[in-house]
Each structure stands twice: as structure tokens, then as C-alpha cells.
Design a protein around this motif. Structure first.
Motif, PDB file in Angstrom:
ATOM      1  N   LEU A  94       0.824  -1.212   0.000  1.00 47.98           N
ATOM      2  CA  LEU A  94       0.000   0.000   0.000  1.00 47.98           C
ATOM      3  C   LEU A  94       0.857   1.261   0.000  1.00 47.98           C
ATOM      4  O   LEU A  94       0.471   2.284  -0.581  1.00 47.98           O
ATOM      5  CB  LEU A  94      -0.920   0.001   1.225  1.00 47.98           C
ATOM      6  N   ARG A  96       3.362   1.865  -1.626  1.00 51.47           N
ATOM      7  CA  ARG A  96       3.838   2.190  -2.972  1.00 51.47           C
ATOM      8  C   ARG A  96       2.722   2.706  -3.879  1.00 51.47           C
ATOM      9  O   ARG A  96       2.972   3.023  -5.046  1.00 51.47           O
ATOM     10  CB  ARG A  96       4.497   0.953  -3.592  1.00 51.47           C
ATOM     11  N   VAL A  97       1.498   2.792  -3.359  1.00 49.53           N
ATOM     12  CA  VAL A  97       0.392   3.359  -4.129  1.00 49.53           C
ATOM     13  C   VAL A  97       0.617   4.860  -4.266  1.00 49.53           C
ATOM     14  O   VAL A  97       0.937   5.550  -3.297  1.00 49.53           O
ATOM     15  CB  VAL A  97      -0.958   3.082  -3.436  1.00 49.53           C
ATOM     16  N   GLY A  98       0.459   5.370  -5.454  1.00 52.38           N
ATOM     17  CA  GLY A  98       0.722   6.791  -5.709  1.00 52.38           C
ATOM     18  C   GLY A  98      -0.306   7.708  -5.070  1.00 52.38           C
ATOM     19  O   GLY A  98      -1.395   7.269  -4.672  1.00 52.38           O
ATOM     20  N   SER A 100      -3.219  10.605  -4.597  1.00 50.30           N
ATOM     21  CA  SER A 100      -4.459  10.910  -5.312  1.00 50.30           C
ATOM     22  C   SER A 100      -5.003  12.231  -4.785  1.00 50.30           C
ATOM     23  O   SER A 100      -4.440  12.832  -3.877  1.00 50.30           O
ATOM     24  CB  SER A 100      -5.482   9.791  -5.082  1.00 50.30           C
ATOM     25  N   GLY A 106      -0.452   9.643  -0.879  1.00 50.34           N
ATOM     26  CA  GLY A 106      -0.583   8.226  -1.147  1.00 50.34           C
ATOM     27  C   GLY A 106      -1.046   7.505   0.107  1.00 50.34           C
ATOM     28  O   GLY A 106      -1.696   8.096   0.983  1.00 50.34           O
ATOM     29  N   LEU A 107      -0.698   6.223   0.223  1.00 54.02           N
ATOM     30  CA  LEU A 107      -1.114   5.412   1.371  1.00 54.02           C
ATOM     31  C   LEU A 107       0.083   4.998   2.217  1.00 54.02           C
ATOM     32  O   LEU A 107       0.084   3.927   2.836  1.00 54.02           O
ATOM     33  CB  LEU A 107      -1.876   4.174   0.883  1.00 54.02           C
ATOM     34  N   LYS A 108       1.098   5.855   2.254  1.00 55.81           N
ATOM     35  CA  LYS A 108       2.322   5.536   2.984  1.00 55.81           C
ATOM     36  C   LYS A 108       2.066   5.320   4.475  1.00 55.81           C
ATOM     37  O   LYS A 108       2.746   4.536   5.126  1.00 55.81           O
ATOM     38  CB  LYS A 108       3.357   6.654   2.800  1.00 55.81           C
TER      39      LYS A 108
END
Length: 318
Positions: A94, A96-98, A100, A106-108
Motif C-alpha cells: 500500500l 507504494r500506491v501513488g 491521489s 498516497g497510502l504511505k
């Protein structure tokens, strides 16, 4: 594969004269450090989960055959650690999700939640170990010492190897540390089962098993408490423990042309990424993009802060 980091910075600035006897400029310097240590642990997660699932099946089978409550309980504990690995791996994916429009970073932050959840899972597992140990004091179950020791010895190897896969990343990332502690805890529990099994085989003293369990639980709690405390702090936006905020303030104040620093905030975006915002008082006005680039590079190199935003002020107090 050792983790590696690459970063880049981009800056933009604008100044406004409001016609009220003073002017101030706002400059924003953004540096994004992309840490691929989590990606490099994909193989470790896959190997660890596979090995532990296989071992859970073997251990549960031998536990049933040997009528060993200790082995069956340890198999259950190993299964909970597989869940811990899945949680840590999921958070790594998650992260690594960019970004938005809704989640602009992201979801860092999922890595912080995973570390907190894994710390809580470890505490639950400790509670189960202690409960089982207390029950065995009152009603000691017969243990096939040789079988218990042999199967648990395999557990030491399985959990030890898995813990080793995560050892390198455990120092700089508490999400990876959570996975490491799960495996290291299991290796300790398996070691305790081996010691208790051999001691019972030699002496016939059933009380040795619960005593060893309690000692190991105390050791695991000592490590888990640090993980829990740090993950709670990160969840609350505390300055990461590795960063000295006073040193950061001194470093910013020492930049050319800076007369003061205030509204300094530092918080974790994830278990590896750190964010900073600060107001810099620069009487001479907007210092230019080169200054912002240099300031961001200094924060990244000296303090590991990869995302910095500055507001430039002509006079203090704005």
C-alpha cells in the motif's frame, strides 16, 4: 538485496506585495525520497510466509500425535505470526500506491498502522502464552519431551532464518521491525520449548515448561513495548525518534540570510518518510530556488527528511 534510496527536489516560489507597508514571500521546497527497502523485502515476505505455513502444518500434526498442548499452542502462535507477516507485507504494498486527490501523500501511512497492529498482535500472543503457562502450573500436561524438542528445533531454524531476512531493515523501519520481532519471538518460543522438552525428558519435572514460557514472554514483552510505544508516537504525528528537532532548528537557522525559524513541524508520513514544514525569517526577501534546493538537500542528507516545505517571511511573526 540492500535497500537503496534516490531522491529529487523541485521548488517553486512566489512573492506578494500587499501594499500594507510590508511584503512577504512564500517559498515551498519539496523533496521526495523514495525508499525501496520495502520493495526489496518482497522476497523475504514470500519466503517467510511460505516457510511458516508449512511449519505450522507440521507442528500441529506432531503436536496432535504427541498429545503436546505446548506444540499445538506454538503452532497457533506461529499462525498468528503469519498474519503479522501478511499485515506488514500488505502495508509495504500500500505504501507504494501513488498519491491521489483524496490521499495526497498516497497510502504511505499504512506502514505506521501495520506496525501498531503488529505490536498489538504480539501483546495478544504474549497474553496467550502467559495464560497457557499459568494453566500448566495448575494442571501440568504430560509432554513427549523428545518429540517436542525435535519439532521445536526445526521451529528455531524456520523462524531464525525468517527473522534474519528482515534483520537488516528492522533498524530503520518499524513496519519491518514488527515482522522481525514476530519471527524472533517465535524463534525464542521454539528455543524455550526445546530447553523445556529436554529438561523434562531428563528430570521429569513438569513445572519447567511453564516457567520457561514465562521467562520468554518477559523477554518478548521487553522488545514489543518499544515497538508499541514508537508506533503509537508515529500514529500521533510525533517527531521520529531518530531526528533531533533542536538540531534541525539550529541547522535551518544557520542557513545564509536566515534570521529566525518558527512554526517548525516534523512528523512521519510513513515508517520511513518524514515531512517538515517551517517558517524562515529572511529579511532580504525571497532567497531564490538555489537556496531552497540547498536547504532541502541539507535536511535530506543530515536528517533523512525527504519532504520539506518552507514559508519565507520578511519580518518575524507572520
Amino acid at each position: 538485496m540492500p535497500p537503496h534510496v534516490h531522491g529529487h527536489a523541485h521548488v517553486h516560489g512566489h512573492a506578494h506585495d500587499h501594499g500594507s507597508g510590508h511584503s512577504h514571500g512564500h517559498a515551498h521546497g519539496h523533496g521526495h525520497g523514495h525508499h525501496h527497502g520495502l520493495a526489496d523485502h518482497n522476497r523475504a515476505f514470500a519466503i517467510g510466509i511460505t516457510l511458516n505455513l508449512l511449519f505450522v502444518a507440521v507442528e500441529a500434526g506432531f503436536g496432535f500425535f504427541a498429545h503436546s498442548v505446548a506444540l499445538l499452542a506454538d503452532a497457533g502462535h506461529n499462525l498468528s505470526d503469519v498474519l503479522g507477516l501478511v499485515i506488514a507485507w500488505g502495508a509495504a504494498a500500500l505504501a507504494r500506491v501513488g498519491p491521489s486527490r483524496r490521499f495526497t501523500y498516497g497510502l504511505k501511512g499504512s506502514t505506521i498502522l501495520a506496525a501498531l497492529l503488529n505490536a498489538l498482535l504480539l501483546l495478544v500472543a504474549l497474553g496467550a502464552i502467559l495464560l497457557e503457562a499459568v494453566q500448566r502450573f495448575g494442571d501440568p500436561a504430560p509432554v513427549a519431551g523428545g518429540t517436542v524438542s525435535a519439532v521445536a528445533a526445526v521451529g528455531i531454524a524456520v523462524n531464525g532464518v525468517t527473522a534474519w531476512l528482515f534483520a537488516r531493515g528492522a533498524q530503520g523501519d518499524i513496519n519491518i521491525r514488527g515482522a522481525f520481532l514476530h519471527m524472533a519471538a517465535d524463534a525464542l518460543v521454539s528455543l524455550g520449548v526445546v530447553v523445556a522438552g529436554l529438561a523434562i525428558l531428563w528430570t521429569g519435572a513438569g513445572w519447567i515448561d511453564p516457567v520457561v514460557s514465562i521467562v520468554i514472554a518477559a523477554l518478548i514483552f521487553w522488545q514489543t513495548w518499544g515497538l508499541l510505544r514508537e508506533s503509537v508516537e508515529m500514529s500521533l504525528g510525533a517527531v521520529p525518534r531518530r531526528i533531533d528537532i533542536d538540531a534541525v532548528e539550529v541547522a535551518l537557522a544557520g542557513l545564509s540570510g536566515v534570521a529566525g525559524v518558527h512554526h517548525l513541524h516534523i512528523w512521519p508520513m510513513s515508517t520511513t518518510d518524514t515531512v517538515l514544514t517551517a517558517h524562515l525569517v529572511i529579511p532580504a526577501g525571497h532567497p531564490g530556488d538555489a537556496f531552497l534546493d540547498a536547504a532541502q538537500a541539507m535536511l535530506h542528507d543530515r536528517f533523512g527528511i525527504g519532504h520539506a516545505t518552507f514559508q519565507v517571511e520578511i519580518a518575524p511573526g507572520h
